[in-house]
Design an enzyme around this catalytic site. Sequence first.
Site, PDB file in Angstrom:
ATOM      1  N   SER A 301       7.294  20.869  -4.897  1.00 32.59           N
ATOM      2  CA  SER A 301       7.386  22.306  -4.712  1.00 32.59           C
ATOM      3  C   SER A 301       7.476  23.046  -6.042  1.00 32.59           C
ATOM      4  CB  SER A 301       8.588  22.612  -3.810  1.00 32.59           C
ATOM      5  OG  SER A 301       8.519  23.909  -3.292  1.00 32.59           O
ATOM      6  N   ASP A 312      -2.173  22.679 -17.028  1.00 38.20           N
ATOM      7  CA  ASP A 312      -3.360  23.531 -17.135  1.00 38.20           C
ATOM      8  C   ASP A 312      -3.467  24.182 -18.504  1.00 38.20           C
ATOM      9  OD1 ASP A 312      -4.123  22.914 -14.598  1.00 38.20           O
ATOM     10  OD2 ASP A 312      -4.053  24.959 -13.815  1.00 38.20           O
ATOM     11  N   LYS A 326       3.539  19.452  -2.297  1.00 39.58           N
ATOM     12  CA  LYS A 326       3.898  20.607  -1.464  1.00 39.58           C
ATOM     13  C   LYS A 326       3.411  21.868  -2.156  1.00 39.58           C
ATOM     14  CE  LYS A 326       7.633  23.321   0.473  1.00 39.58           C
ATOM     15  NZ  LYS A 326       7.367  24.530  -0.353  1.00 39.58           N
TER      16      LYS A 326
END
Length: 485
Positions: A301, A312, A326
Amino acid sequence: MALGAAALMPGAASAAQPPSAPLPLDQLRLFAEVFGQIKHEYVEPVDDDKLLTAAIKGMVSSLDPHSAYLDKNDFQDMQEQVTGRFAGIGIETGVEDDLIKVIAPIDDTPAFRAGIRSGDLITRIDDKAVEGMTPDQASALMRGTPGTKVTLTIYRKSEDRTFPLTITRATIKLQSVKTAVPAPGYAYVRITSFQERTTPDLAAKLGVIARQQPDLKGLILDLRNNGGGLVESSVGVASAFLPRNSVVVTTNGQVEYSKRAYRDSYAYYRLSSFASDPLQNEPAIFKTVPMIVLTNAYTASASEIVAGALQDAHRAVILGKTTFGKGSVQTSVPLTSRSALRLTTAYYYTPSGRSIQDIGIRPDIAVDQYADGDPDDALVTREADYPNHLANIQDPNEKKELEARQQDRIEQMRLLEEHSDKETPEQRQKDRDRAPVEFGSSDDFMLQQALNKLQGKPVLESKALLERRLAQSEPPPSQAASVEH
């Protein structure tokens, strides 16, 4: 206490709701008829409030594993999760095979000290069987007055045995940020969950690190067994290491308020528990120092938001195991003074637009938790294994991939059983006695590999991954790189 992967909660929805569709009158009449039959013909009287609450909870829980109707006790439990203080034993829970699964024992709590392990299944709490219980219902039974005892019946898959464990409850004060010095010139920061005070606590810890180690060479951020928490806190943690005004995570759902981008600025990680920007005077070194992020299957999460954002941005190398997967946002909406609705309202995406729902964040370098490998990986449950999980809407091949994953798990479990059958009684006992890894210790194999990476030393990759590469005659990246040079 049920943290787990169900606790990614931005503020309550405040934007206008979309126009409602006409009510399905035929279905509502059917509901009323069933309600009436139960009231008049059930073997014993049933309280109206109990019956209607159960109906509401069933309706909401059927949507996905993380939506829930919160009654008074559930709502109090959620508040305890956010503030980091509660009375209980200290475990993060989920559901597996209709039983209560231990996602992780929380560090320095009665459950942790009693030897409860990630992956343990709870079959009974005192004299009550847990089959069919939600994590919130089980949590209510495990909470209690500090100093009182609760007996859990544990089934440990890796040892194929069931045993009782009596634990003394205590007031749990969670410290979500912990630090250590694993080697001169290197810092270790572990975040156990994302609470109201996580960002200011992290800022204070980073200030201490900068003063004590002015020539910092590298930092390891440990998100293993971190089941999530407040989205604002995860944005704050990522913001400590990203360039100002970077996108940390975006969300997208059916209604307008669910479509937003969270950036690396105070407006997006501000919470009522602190009055000014805790990162305002952050030492500049933490924007550039080489970083490793440690993950495992219980990194879930909000933790996946941080790992995905740093990956990224090429700000950190992700080392460890693929995360839980999740990728959905839950919004908590008060209904009455004693209840609330925790509803999945959006998917979240990494800055490059990746949805990690069911997939997780894959590590840049796959490393096992133990030096001799992780044979119990086949027993690990992820988001994709829940029967009512949300689909990854970016992946048209998801169904085939999940079927292949299930077949792979079956094969891994078969091999695990074959290996167990060949073991001597002494070897089996050694496996049973193997202590869980103490994160941040000198015996933490994954941490040592992260240090090796930062120091330019060889890293021992996952044994299972290397075996698959050998089977496919594929050289590992380190060998391929040496050939190119």
